[in-house]
Design a protein around this motif. Structure first.
Motif, PDB file in Angstrom:
ATOM      1  N   LEU A  87       0.687  -1.140   0.021  1.00 42.86           N
ATOM      2  CA  LEU A  87      -0.167   0.029  -0.039  1.00 42.86           C
ATOM      3  C   LEU A  87       0.925   1.426   0.037  1.00 42.86           C
ATOM      4  CD1 LEU A  87      -2.734   1.421   0.248  1.00 42.86           C
ATOM      5  CD2 LEU A  87      -2.474   1.066   2.640  1.00 42.86           C
ATOM      6  N   GLN A  88       0.680   2.041  -0.995  1.00 41.47           N
ATOM      7  CA  GLN A  88       1.314   3.363  -0.996  1.00 41.47           C
ATOM      8  C   GLN A  88       0.940   4.543   0.059  1.00 41.47           C
ATOM      9  OE1 GLN A  88       0.927   5.749  -4.787  1.00 41.47           O
ATOM     10  NE2 GLN A  88       3.043   6.353  -4.413  1.00 41.47           N
ATOM     11  N   VAL A  89       1.553   4.726   0.954  1.00 43.91           N
ATOM     12  CA  VAL A  89       1.307   5.543   2.307  1.00 43.91           C
ATOM     13  C   VAL A  89       1.809   6.776   2.111  1.00 43.91           C
ATOM     14  CG1 VAL A  89       0.575   3.338   3.526  1.00 43.91           C
ATOM     15  CG2 VAL A  89       2.862   4.393   3.787  1.00 43.91           C
ATOM     16  N   ARG A  90       2.828   7.053   1.457  1.00 44.26           N
ATOM     17  CA  ARG A  90       3.299   8.516   1.333  1.00 44.26           C
ATOM     18  C   ARG A  90       3.726   8.795   0.275  1.00 44.26           C
ATOM     19  NH1 ARG A  90       8.572  10.901   1.961  1.00 44.26           N
ATOM     20  NH2 ARG A  90       8.578  12.523   3.065  1.00 44.26           N
ATOM     21  N   PRO A  91       2.642   9.097  -0.745  1.00 42.58           N
ATOM     22  CA  PRO A  91       2.550   9.477  -2.229  1.00 42.58           C
ATOM     23  C   PRO A  91       3.546  10.686  -2.363  1.00 42.58           C
ATOM     24  CG  PRO A  91       0.447   9.717  -1.715  1.00 42.58           C
ATOM     25  CD  PRO A  91       1.318   9.276  -0.251  1.00 42.58           C
ATOM     26  N   THR A  92       3.280  11.883  -1.986  1.00 43.62           N
ATOM     27  CA  THR A  92       3.924  13.080  -2.365  1.00 43.62           C
ATOM     28  C   THR A  92       4.594  13.626  -1.085  1.00 43.62           C
ATOM     29  OG1 THR A  92       1.771  14.084  -2.525  1.00 43.62           O
ATOM     30  CG2 THR A  92       3.092  13.275  -4.548  1.00 43.62           C
ATOM     31  N   ALA A  93       5.248  13.292  -0.148  1.00 47.63           N
ATOM     32  CA  ALA A  93       5.823  13.751   1.038  1.00 47.63           C
ATOM     33  C   ALA A  93       4.516  14.299   2.090  1.00 47.63           C
ATOM     34  CB  ALA A  93       6.593  15.058   0.758  1.00 47.63           C
ATOM     35  N   ASP A  94       3.361  13.576   1.755  1.00 45.69           N
ATOM     36  CA  ASP A  94       2.119  13.711   2.642  1.00 45.69           C
ATOM     37  C   ASP A  94       1.994  12.055   3.215  1.00 45.69           C
ATOM     38  OD1 ASP A  94       1.412  12.513   0.281  1.00 45.69           O
ATOM     39  OD2 ASP A  94       0.096  13.935  -0.098  1.00 45.69           O
ATOM     40  N   ALA A  95       1.166  12.024   4.131  1.00 41.46           N
ATOM     41  CA  ALA A  95       1.053  10.763   4.756  1.00 41.46           C
ATOM     42  C   ALA A  95      -0.487  10.089   4.843  1.00 41.46           C
ATOM     43  CB  ALA A  95       1.168  10.969   6.236  1.00 41.46           C
ATOM     44  N   LEU A  96      -0.813   8.817   4.793  1.00 40.33           N
ATOM     45  CA  LEU A  96      -2.048   8.185   4.856  1.00 40.33           C
ATOM     46  C   LEU A  96      -2.033   7.625   6.209  1.00 40.33           C
ATOM     47  CD1 LEU A  96      -1.828   8.502   1.963  1.00 40.33           C
ATOM     48  CD2 LEU A  96      -3.136   6.444   1.854  1.00 40.33           C
ATOM     49  N   TRP A  97      -1.401   8.291   7.379  1.00 42.11           N
ATOM     50  CA  TRP A  97      -1.500   8.153   8.832  1.00 42.11           C
ATOM     51  C   TRP A  97      -1.322   9.242   9.626  1.00 42.11           C
ATOM     52  CZ3 TRP A  97       2.819   7.560   5.903  1.00 42.11           C
ATOM     53  CH2 TRP A  97       3.863   7.846   6.348  1.00 42.11           C
ATOM     54  N   PRO A  98      -1.640   9.339  10.813  1.00 46.75           N
ATOM     55  CA  PRO A  98      -1.568  10.573  11.526  1.00 46.75           C
ATOM     56  C   PRO A  98      -0.053  10.751  11.849  1.00 46.75           C
ATOM     57  CG  PRO A  98      -2.773   9.063  12.673  1.00 46.75           C
ATOM     58  CD  PRO A  98      -2.524   8.378  11.375  1.00 46.75           C
ATOM     59  N   SER A  99       0.490  11.772  11.395  1.00 44.38           N
ATOM     60  CA  SER A  99       2.132  11.813  11.340  1.00 44.38           C
ATOM     61  C   SER A  99       2.282  13.298  12.040  1.00 44.38           C
ATOM     62  CB  SER A  99       2.751  11.715   9.916  1.00 44.38           C
ATOM     63  OG  SER A  99       4.154  12.155   9.977  1.00 44.38           O
ATOM     64  N   PRO A 100       3.333  13.518  12.881  1.00 45.38           N
ATOM     65  CA  PRO A 100       3.852  14.735  13.360  1.00 45.38           C
ATOM     66  C   PRO A 100       4.709  15.562  12.463  1.00 45.38           C
ATOM     67  CG  PRO A 100       4.992  12.928  14.543  1.00 45.38           C
ATOM     68  CD  PRO A 100       4.067  12.266  13.631  1.00 45.38           C
ATOM     69  N   GLU A 102       4.461  14.831   8.591  1.00 44.68           N
ATOM     70  CA  GLU A 102       3.971  14.895   7.216  1.00 44.68           C
ATOM     71  C   GLU A 102       2.433  15.262   7.097  1.00 44.68           C
ATOM     72  OE1 GLU A 102       6.035  14.710   4.787  1.00 44.68           O
ATOM     73  OE2 GLU A 102       7.310  13.387   5.527  1.00 44.68           O
ATOM     74  N   PRO A 103       1.970  16.219   6.345  1.00 41.04           N
ATOM     75  CA  PRO A 103       0.803  16.605   6.451  1.00 41.04           C
ATOM     76  C   PRO A 103      -0.191  15.258   5.676  1.00 41.04           C
ATOM     77  CG  PRO A 103       1.433  17.716   4.509  1.00 41.04           C
ATOM     78  CD  PRO A 103       2.693  16.800   5.207  1.00 41.04           C
ATOM     79  N   TRP A 104      -1.446  15.435   6.083  1.00 43.50           N
ATOM     80  CA  TRP A 104      -2.508  14.391   5.342  1.00 43.50           C
ATOM     81  C   TRP A 104      -2.487  14.473   4.056  1.00 43.50           C
ATOM     82  CZ3 TRP A 104      -4.479  10.363   7.882  1.00 43.50           C
ATOM     83  CH2 TRP A 104      -4.539  10.440   9.269  1.00 43.50           C
ATOM     84  N   SER A 105      -2.409  13.270   3.371  1.00 38.26           N
ATOM     85  CA  SER A 105      -2.274  13.268   1.973  1.00 38.26           C
ATOM     86  C   SER A 105      -3.591  14.099   1.416  1.00 38.26           C
ATOM     87  CB  SER A 105      -2.335  11.822   1.459  1.00 38.26           C
ATOM     88  OG  SER A 105      -2.374  11.799   0.064  1.00 38.26           O
ATOM     89  N   GLN A 106      -3.197  14.818   0.143  1.00 40.68           N
ATOM     90  CA  GLN A 106      -4.396  15.577  -0.508  1.00 40.68           C
ATOM     91  C   GLN A 106      -5.470  14.423  -1.183  1.00 40.68           C
ATOM     92  OE1 GLN A 106      -2.836  17.719  -3.798  1.00 40.68           O
ATOM     93  NE2 GLN A 106      -1.475  16.194  -4.306  1.00 40.68           N
ATOM     94  N   TYR A 107      -4.787  13.278  -1.418  1.00 38.52           N
ATOM     95  CA  TYR A 107      -5.585  12.175  -2.217  1.00 38.52           C
ATOM     96  C   TYR A 107      -6.525  11.318  -1.371  1.00 38.52           C
ATOM     97  CZ  TYR A 107      -1.491  13.110  -5.225  1.00 38.52           C
ATOM     98  OH  TYR A 107      -0.609  13.598  -5.877  1.00 38.52           O
ATOM     99  N   LEU A 108      -6.696  12.010  -0.192  1.00 39.89           N
ATOM    100  CA  LEU A 108      -7.793  11.445   0.849  1.00 39.89           C
ATOM    101  C   LEU A 108      -8.821  12.569   0.688  1.00 39.89           C
ATOM    102  CD1 LEU A 108      -5.865  10.262   3.728  1.00 39.89           C
ATOM    103  CD2 LEU A 108      -6.925   8.900   2.038  1.00 39.89           C
ATOM    104  N   THR A 109      -8.699  13.668   0.990  1.00 41.25           N
ATOM    105  CA  THR A 109      -9.615  14.617   1.186  1.00 41.25           C
ATOM    106  C   THR A 109      -9.906  15.766   0.066  1.00 41.25           C
ATOM    107  OG1 THR A 109      -8.262  16.200   2.338  1.00 41.25           O
ATOM    108  CG2 THR A 109      -9.300  14.604   3.761  1.00 41.25           C
ATOM    109  N   GLY A 110      -8.720  15.732  -0.699  1.00 44.12           N
ATOM    110  CA  GLY A 110      -8.670  16.801  -1.893  1.00 44.12           C
ATOM    111  C   GLY A 110      -7.677  18.251  -1.585  1.00 44.12           C
ATOM    112  N   THR A 111      -7.745  18.143  -0.091  1.00 45.30           N
ATOM    113  CA  THR A 111      -6.923  19.465   0.443  1.00 45.30           C
ATOM    114  C   THR A 111      -5.519  18.694   1.451  1.00 45.30           C
ATOM    115  OG1 THR A 111      -8.555  20.693   0.705  1.00 45.30           O
ATOM    116  CG2 THR A 111      -6.943  21.344   1.816  1.00 45.30           C
ATOM    117  N   GLN A 112      -4.540  19.088   0.837  1.00 48.29           N
ATOM    118  CA  GLN A 112      -3.346  18.449   1.561  1.00 48.29           C
ATOM    119  C   GLN A 112      -3.317  19.259   3.167  1.00 48.29           C
ATOM    120  OE1 GLN A 112       1.020  19.662   0.811  1.00 48.29           O
ATOM    121  NE2 GLN A 112       1.079  17.543   0.348  1.00 48.29           N
TER     122      GLN A 112
END
Length: 157
Positions: A87-100, A102-112
């Protein structure tokens, strides 16, 4: 070690799926997943998140819909008798997990940086293991964005 023993051991290593060591039965403690996978054998699939290639199908879906799509990919792996999902969890220096870091991934919500309302990676781990699957996290360590506009990045990026 005799020449005969050495040759037998070498031949066992040359045959895919063969080994001198006994293999655990599927479902037994230490067995690597469903479908009768031999120890050390990986039969897997990738689930890409960058540009919503595989999952989620589009940004901005609700948590329940994202979770349903994710578990559908895991169910597909089980039906295909795979034992691993990457599973790709860090596509563009953002995260698909709560990270102190990296920001949340834009691919989840549309907004990084926008919290999706759930922990996709934590859920993926739980759901994969519940299905007897190994889950490997795949991340891109250097790609910052797929654009050249720093104003589109989250302030915490």
């Amino acid at each position: 070690m005799s020449r005969r023993s050495f040759t037998a051991a070498l031949a066992a290593l040359a045959v895919p799926g063969a080994s001198a060591a006994p293999r655990p039965e599927p479902g037994a403690a230490g067995a690597p997943g469903r479908g009768g996978a031999a120890s050390g054998e990986m039969r897997g699939m990738w689930v890409a998140t960058v540009t919503n290639r595989d999952w989620p199908s589009r940004p901005g879906l609700g948590a329940d819909r994202q979770r349903a799509e994710l578990t559908a990919h895991l169910d597909t792996a089980v039906r295909a008798r795979l034992n691993t999902v990457i599973l790709q969890v860090r596509p563009t220096a953002d995260a698909l997990w709560p990270s102190p870091y990296e920001p949340w991934s834009q691919y989840l919500t549309g907004t990084q940086g926008a919290h999706p309302g759930w922990d996709p990676l934590g859920t993926a781990v739980e759901e994969a293991h519940a299905r007897g699957l190994h889950l490997h996290a795949w991340f891109n360590p250097y790609r910052v964005a797929l654009h050249a506009d720093p104003t589109r990045l989250a302030a915490s990026h």
